[in-house]
Design a protein around this motif. Structure first.
Motif, mmCIF file in Angstrom:
data_model
loop_
_atom_site.group_PDB
_atom_site.id
_atom_site.type_symbol
_atom_site.label_atom_id
_atom_site.label_comp_id
_atom_site.label_asym_id
_atom_site.label_seq_id
_atom_site.Cartn_x
_atom_site.Cartn_y
_atom_site.Cartn_z
ATOM 1 N N MET A 141 0.780 -1.677 -0.258
ATOM 2 C CA MET A 141 0.058 0.192 0.580
ATOM 3 C C MET A 141 1.102 0.894 -0.464
ATOM 4 O O MET A 141 2.034 1.486 0.850
ATOM 5 C CB MET A 141 -1.101 0.002 0.683
ATOM 6 C CG MET A 141 -2.033 0.555 0.936
ATOM 7 S SD MET A 141 -3.427 0.461 2.371
ATOM 8 C CE MET A 141 -3.630 -1.005 3.260
ATOM 9 N N ASP A 142 0.631 1.637 -0.990
ATOM 10 C CA ASP A 142 1.495 3.401 -1.083
ATOM 11 C C ASP A 142 1.064 4.376 0.194
ATOM 12 O O ASP A 142 0.214 4.712 0.300
ATOM 13 C CB ASP A 142 0.758 3.720 -1.995
ATOM 14 C CG ASP A 142 2.048 5.259 -2.422
ATOM 15 O OD1 ASP A 142 2.359 5.502 -1.701
ATOM 16 O OD2 ASP A 142 2.043 6.174 -3.384
ATOM 17 N N ARG A 143 1.870 4.762 1.017
ATOM 18 C CA ARG A 143 1.570 5.352 2.335
ATOM 19 C C ARG A 143 1.138 7.065 1.982
ATOM 20 O O ARG A 143 0.821 7.346 2.636
ATOM 21 C CB ARG A 143 3.190 5.307 3.500
ATOM 22 C CG ARG A 143 2.444 3.966 3.871
ATOM 23 C CD ARG A 143 4.292 3.354 4.832
ATOM 24 N NE ARG A 143 3.438 2.068 5.345
ATOM 25 C CZ ARG A 143 3.522 2.244 6.883
ATOM 26 N NH1 ARG A 143 2.531 2.573 7.301
ATOM 27 N NH2 ARG A 143 3.425 0.377 7.268
ATOM 28 N N ASN A 144 2.354 7.345 0.814
ATOM 29 C CA ASN A 144 2.212 8.637 0.908
ATOM 30 C C ASN A 144 0.388 8.562 0.329
ATOM 31 O O ASN A 144 -0.214 10.083 0.419
ATOM 32 C CB ASN A 144 3.386 9.116 -0.396
ATOM 33 C CG ASN A 144 4.531 9.150 0.478
ATOM 34 O OD1 ASN A 144 4.725 9.532 1.076
ATOM 35 N ND2 ASN A 144 5.369 8.688 -0.310
ATOM 36 N N ALA A 145 -0.183 8.554 -0.432
ATOM 37 C CA ALA A 145 -0.881 8.172 -1.549
ATOM 38 C C ALA A 145 -2.436 8.192 -0.231
ATOM 39 O O ALA A 145 -2.806 9.176 -0.257
ATOM 40 C CB ALA A 145 -1.449 7.000 -2.423
ATOM 41 N N ASN A 146 -2.057 7.677 0.525
ATOM 42 C CA ASN A 146 -2.912 7.651 1.877
ATOM 43 C C ASN A 146 -3.208 8.354 2.892
ATOM 44 O O ASN A 146 -4.336 9.496 3.129
ATOM 45 C CB ASN A 146 -2.857 6.037 3.188
ATOM 46 C CG ASN A 146 -2.783 5.070 2.636
ATOM 47 O OD1 ASN A 146 -4.232 4.679 1.469
ATOM 48 N ND2 ASN A 146 -3.129 4.195 2.918
ATOM 49 N N ARG A 147 -1.409 9.558 2.978
ATOM 50 C CA ARG A 147 -1.376 10.764 3.375
ATOM 51 C C ARG A 147 -2.161 11.725 2.331
ATOM 52 O O ARG A 147 -2.757 12.429 3.431
ATOM 53 C CB ARG A 147 -0.311 10.754 3.658
ATOM 54 C CG ARG A 147 0.625 10.204 4.729
ATOM 55 C CD ARG A 147 1.907 10.497 5.249
ATOM 56 N NE ARG A 147 2.311 9.576 6.014
ATOM 57 C CZ ARG A 147 3.857 9.315 5.890
ATOM 58 N NH1 ARG A 147 4.131 9.027 4.351
ATOM 59 N NH2 ARG A 147 3.965 8.330 6.535
ATOM 60 N N ALA A 148 -1.679 11.631 1.460
ATOM 61 C CA ALA A 148 -2.489 12.046 0.518
ATOM 62 C C ALA A 148 -4.333 12.457 0.394
ATOM 63 O O ALA A 148 -4.844 13.600 0.696
ATOM 64 C CB ALA A 148 -2.226 12.610 -0.814
ATOM 65 N N LEU A 149 -4.700 11.423 0.557
ATOM 66 C CA LEU A 149 -5.646 11.061 0.562
ATOM 67 C C LEU A 149 -6.821 11.801 1.832
ATOM 68 O O LEU A 149 -7.841 12.792 2.317
ATOM 69 C CB LEU A 149 -6.512 10.216 0.522
ATOM 70 C CG LEU A 149 -8.170 9.497 0.546
ATOM 71 C CD1 LEU A 149 -8.740 10.264 -0.583
ATOM 72 C CD2 LEU A 149 -7.874 7.433 -0.109
ATOM 73 N N ARG A 150 -5.681 11.255 3.051
ATOM 74 C CA ARG A 150 -6.692 11.922 4.223
ATOM 75 C C ARG A 150 -5.950 13.265 4.023
ATOM 76 O O ARG A 150 -7.440 14.269 5.295
ATOM 77 C CB ARG A 150 -5.347 11.594 5.453
ATOM 78 C CG ARG A 150 -5.570 11.747 7.465
ATOM 79 C CD ARG A 150 -7.464 11.042 7.367
ATOM 80 N NE ARG A 150 -7.561 11.573 8.658
ATOM 81 C CZ ARG A 150 -8.550 11.757 9.216
ATOM 82 N NH1 ARG A 150 -9.507 10.796 8.477
ATOM 83 N NH2 ARG A 150 -8.643 12.047 10.082
ATOM 84 N N ALA A 151 -4.963 14.136 3.901
ATOM 85 C CA ALA A 151 -5.003 15.920 4.038
ATOM 86 C C ALA A 151 -6.190 15.937 2.981
ATOM 87 O O ALA A 151 -6.271 16.877 3.799
ATOM 88 C CB ALA A 151 -3.711 15.821 3.773
ATOM 89 N N ARG A 152 -6.568 15.689 1.997
ATOM 90 C CA ARG A 152 -7.688 16.212 1.291
ATOM 91 C C ARG A 152 -9.069 16.088 2.271
ATOM 92 O O ARG A 152 -9.616 16.729 2.012
ATOM 93 C CB ARG A 152 -7.707 15.718 0.016
ATOM 94 C CG ARG A 152 -9.114 15.615 -0.645
ATOM 95 C CD ARG A 152 -9.331 17.211 -1.868
ATOM 96 N NE ARG A 152 -9.880 17.615 -2.616
ATOM 97 C CZ ARG A 152 -10.755 18.709 -2.171
ATOM 98 N NH1 ARG A 152 -10.418 19.745 -1.300
ATOM 99 N NH2 ARG A 152 -11.690 18.926 -2.894
ATOM 100 N N PHE A 153 -9.205 14.955 2.602
ATOM 101 C CA PHE A 153 -10.546 14.816 3.440
ATOM 102 C C PHE A 153 -9.922 15.811 4.601
ATOM 103 O O PHE A 153 -12.015 15.992 4.917
ATOM 104 C CB PHE A 153 -10.321 12.813 4.201
ATOM 105 C CG PHE A 153 -11.965 12.788 4.922
ATOM 106 C CD1 PHE A 153 -12.731 13.068 4.889
ATOM 107 C CD2 PHE A 153 -11.010 13.213 6.621
ATOM 108 C CE1 PHE A 153 -13.996 11.965 5.473
ATOM 109 C CE2 PHE A 153 -12.852 12.191 7.356
ATOM 110 C CZ PHE A 153 -14.390 12.397 7.215
#
Length: 133
Positions: free
Chosen positions: A1-13
């Motif tokens: 799983m791409d942690r950077n993608a998850n961080r970006a998604l969480r930041a957008r949320f």
């Protein structure tokens, strides 16, 4: 799983949720301001004064006694109608400006208030639901 993608998604949320919270917290204040909003317009000659609410609903009409000297019922009717229409148009503008202050910049809801075109409200959903070409 791409942690950077998850961080970006969480930041957008978090960003979107923060916008929602700001909008939600301002709704009570907005409702009060809309309920209190009054717009008053005078006829060109000042003989008719019309006051309307936020939705353009007529609150009051005042007629100066001098208007009855003319004894032209049709002219008076037109003058009253035109003054009410001007007040209603001004109320629409004032309501749009007030509501826009509580919504995010570029919000489809603001565009809908300006144009009364449902396409503005649905454009974002259309873009999300439209299959990729």
């Amino acid at each position: 799983m791409d942690r950077n993608a998850n961080r970006a998604l969480r930041a957008r949320f978090d960003e979107v949720y923060g916008q929602y919270q700001r909008i939600r917290s301002g709704l009570d204040e907005l409702q009060v301001k809309l309920a209190e909003l009054r717009v008053t317009e005078r006829s060109d000659d000042g003989q008719v004064i019309a006051t309307v609410g936020a939705r353009g609903e007529l609150v009051s009409v005042e007629v100066e006694p001098s208007v009855f000297h003319d004894r032209d019922a049709r002219a008076l009717s037109r003058k009253i109608t035109m003054t009410i229409h001007r007040a209603s148009a001004a109320a629409v503008t004032a309501t749009q400006e007030l509501v826009a202050g509580y919504l995010p910049t570029g919000s489809p809801s603001v565009e809908f208030l300006r144009t009364n075109d449902f396409t503005a409200l649905l454009s974002r959903a259309d873009g999300v639901l439209r299959p990729a070409e």
